[in-house]
Design an enzyme around this catalytic site. Structure first.
Site, PDB file in Angstrom:
ATOM      1  N   GLU A   2      41.703  35.470  38.712  1.00  0.00           N
ATOM      2  CA  GLU A   2      42.311  35.992  37.490  1.00  0.00           C
ATOM      3  C   GLU A   2      43.811  36.258  37.683  1.00  0.00           C
ATOM      4  OE1 GLU A   2      39.487  38.157  34.392  1.00  0.00           O
ATOM      5  OE2 GLU A   2      40.452  39.609  35.689  1.00  0.00           O
ATOM      6  N   HIS A  12      22.865  25.936  54.991  1.00  0.00           N
ATOM      7  CA  HIS A  12      21.704  25.106  54.661  1.00  0.00           C
ATOM      8  C   HIS A  12      21.763  24.611  53.223  1.00  0.00           C
ATOM      9  CE1 HIS A  12      19.521  26.199  58.412  1.00  0.00           C
ATOM     10  NE2 HIS A  12      20.404  27.185  58.350  1.00  0.00           N
ATOM     11  N   LYS A  42      37.036  34.809  24.077  1.00  0.00           N
ATOM     12  CA  LYS A  42      36.685  35.997  23.291  1.00  0.00           C
ATOM     13  C   LYS A  42      36.950  35.736  21.810  1.00  0.00           C
ATOM     14  CE  LYS A  42      37.622  39.540  26.784  1.00  0.00           C
ATOM     15  NZ  LYS A  42      38.576  40.567  27.150  1.00  0.00           N
TER      16      LYS A  42
HETATM   17  O1  PA5 Z   1      40.908  42.711  35.972  1.00  0.00           O
HETATM   18  C1  PA5 Z   1      40.829  42.876  34.774  1.00  0.00           C
HETATM   19  O2  PA5 Z   1      41.757  43.343  34.102  1.00  0.00           O
HETATM   20  C2  PA5 Z   1      39.555  42.524  34.018  1.00  0.00           C
HETATM   21  O3  PA5 Z   1      38.621  41.921  34.843  1.00  0.00           O
HETATM   22  C3  PA5 Z   1      38.936  43.777  33.425  1.00  0.00           C
HETATM   23  O4  PA5 Z   1      38.680  44.697  34.455  1.00  0.00           O
HETATM   24  C4  PA5 Z   1      37.643  43.482  32.676  1.00  0.00           C
HETATM   25  O5  PA5 Z   1      37.867  42.508  31.699  1.00  0.00           O
HETATM   26  C5  PA5 Z   1      37.089  44.741  32.023  1.00  0.00           C
HETATM   27  O6  PA5 Z   1      38.023  45.285  31.139  1.00  0.00           O
HETATM   28  P1  PA5 Z   1      37.906  46.760  30.626  1.00  0.00           P
HETATM   29  O7  PA5 Z   1      38.033  47.695  31.774  1.00  0.00           O
HETATM   30  O8  PA5 Z   1      39.012  46.921  29.643  1.00  0.00           O
HETATM   31  O9  PA5 Z   1      36.558  46.902  29.966  1.00  0.00           O
END
Ligand code: PA5
Length: 427
Positions: free
Chosen positions: A279, A300, A415
């Site tokens: 990410e 394996h 989303k």
């Molecule tokens: O690293 C990030 O920003 C994302 O993975 C968020 O943690 C994830 O989308 C969850 O978001 P939130 O804490 O707003 O529910």
């Protein structure tokens, strides 16, 4: 503590070319002058975290341990992977603790959701709902269901006392709800993104409930913070790791990083790593594809590809030298399985020889560069140290790729489509 071993990956001299860039990026991280600088709060957090909240977390965690059978942690992505990976790594997969932790709110799966709700019907449970935005759909649906179940079971007042919300300090739907209902709230600081949040209450509260020493966890992070804020790549192993990755990417076209562990209880650490790097770096048609294996199990299944398949990969192996527990291989009079040559040996010995043999095969015959990150043991201190090591390496590495590590614009696209299909207003 932690050692980065590059001898099976590349010659260290190759990193000299990045010396000046590393120096200036380190300076920019400290001075907060790079893109995404609003989200650099994690970088010195181990030195400046809120000590009052920290003490409150310990108190509440003890209360939960003493009064409940289950803690349900409701969150997704950065709001759960750190806690889950730490708890599994430090407590093991079957720990017989007096309290159980269940991770929820990380899926739309009707099957998982149904079974967990059924399971909780007869359990005395508390909830830690974690969401920075407060609007993440998986987490919000799961929390709505959990809250309804808990209120039905124990009444609104007792439910109120059993719900702990970790969210932004000033804004968001979860904060509004928590204030209205009167839940205890913990803060996910606004300058720390989800995947960099394991040292905030997001990680600390579930860890403390599981009786993990969070003082030691933060001490480890603090030591790493001091050690890796060094702009000299010759001395900074964290930046040597980050620059080696960049070398493979830039000079050898190896755009896939394979994280390797040798303990099933460390598998979730690789999930945390995949999110952290994927990410943070996977933007603008750049970045590594992070993937992972747990050996020897996956030798394996994927071992064949790693050894002989398309040469896409380099490996980052987390090698923990001393396991917490060990098991001796017994003698057998018949020896029909031919294993008496190992009698009296520990499984750690066998696991280690599997590590050495595999490293050799992948490096020498498969020509797969292998970086080894070595730790003597994995306790709370070393895990805090390791998490910080990777967070700092990830920031440097993304900046070497000229990527802002702290946003995730690509996550919004699915989303939008999903909300449109679900009929959400405004989509
Ligand atoms: O690293 C990030 O920003 C994302 O993975 C968020 O943690 C994830 O989308 C969850 O978001 P939130 O804490 O707003 O529910």
């Amino acid at each position: 503590m932690l050692k980065v071993k590059l001898e099976n990956a590349l010659e260290k001299e190759k990193l000299e070319q990045y010396k000046d860039r590393v120096k200036s990026i380190n300076h920019a991280i400290n001075e907060k002058t790079m893109p995404g600088n609003d989200y650099l709060g994690w970088a010195n957090y181990p030195a400046i975290y809120d000590k009052d909240e920290f003490e409150q977390i310990k108190k509440d965690a003890k209360w939960i341990r003493d009064n409940f059978d289950v803690l349900v942690v409701c969150g997704i992505g950065g709001s759960y992977l750190g806690a889950r990976s730490a708890i599994e790594a430090l407590k093991g997969l079957k720990n017989n603790d007096k309290i159980e932790v269940i991770f929820f709110g990380q899926t739309f799966s009707p099957n998982y959701t149904y079974q967990i709700l059924k399971y909780l019907e007869n359990k005395n449970f508390a909830i830690n709902v974690i969401s920075k935005s407060g609007t993440t759909t998986e987490t919000s649906i799961a929390f709505r269901l959990l809250k309804e179940l808990l209120e039905k079971k124990v009444g609104k007042e007792k439910a109120r006392q059993s719900i702990f919300a970790t969210t932004d300090k000033e804004k968001g739907a979860l904060l509004t709800l928590a204030r209205k209902e009167g839940y205890r709230t913990y803060v996910l600081p606004s300058d720390i993104g989800g995947r960099y949040s394991v040292f905030s209450a997001v990680g600390l509260f579930p860890l403390a409930v599981m009786d993990i020493n969070i003082d030691e966890f933060m001490n480890g992070a603090y030591e790493a913070m001091k050690k890796y804020n060094n702009d000299n790549i010759d001395e900074n192993e964290c930046y040597q790791y980050a620059a080696s990755r960049y070398y493979f990417y830039e000079k050898e076209g190896k755009k896939c990083e394979l994280f390797v562990v040798y303990e099933p209880q460390f598998t979730q650490i690789t999930e945390w790593l995949k999110q952290l790097f994927g990410e943070s770096e996977g933007k603008e048609k750049k970045g590594f594809f992070p993937t992972s294996v747990t050996f020897s199990t996956d030798l394996h299944s994927l071992g064949q590809f790693i050894q002989d398949g398309t040469p896409l990969l380099f490996e980052t192996i987390i090698h923990v030298k001393n396991p917490k527990y060990d098991v001796e291989i017994p003698h057998d009079d018949l020896d029909l399985d031919g294993l008496n040559y190992l009698e009296g040996k520990n499984l750690s010995f066998v696991n280690d020889k599997a590590f050495e043999g595999t490293l050799n095969a992948h490096k020498n015959e498969g020509k797969v560069p292998c970086i080894v990150i070595e730790l003597d043991k994995l306790d709370a201190f070393n895990l805090g140290y390791l998490f910080y090591f990777f967070m700092r390496a990830c920031a440097l590495s993304a900046y070497l790729l000229s990527i802002n590590p702290f946003n995730q614009p690509g996550v919004e696209v699915y989303k939008r489509n999903m909300f449109h299909l679900l009929g959400k207003r405004g989509y």
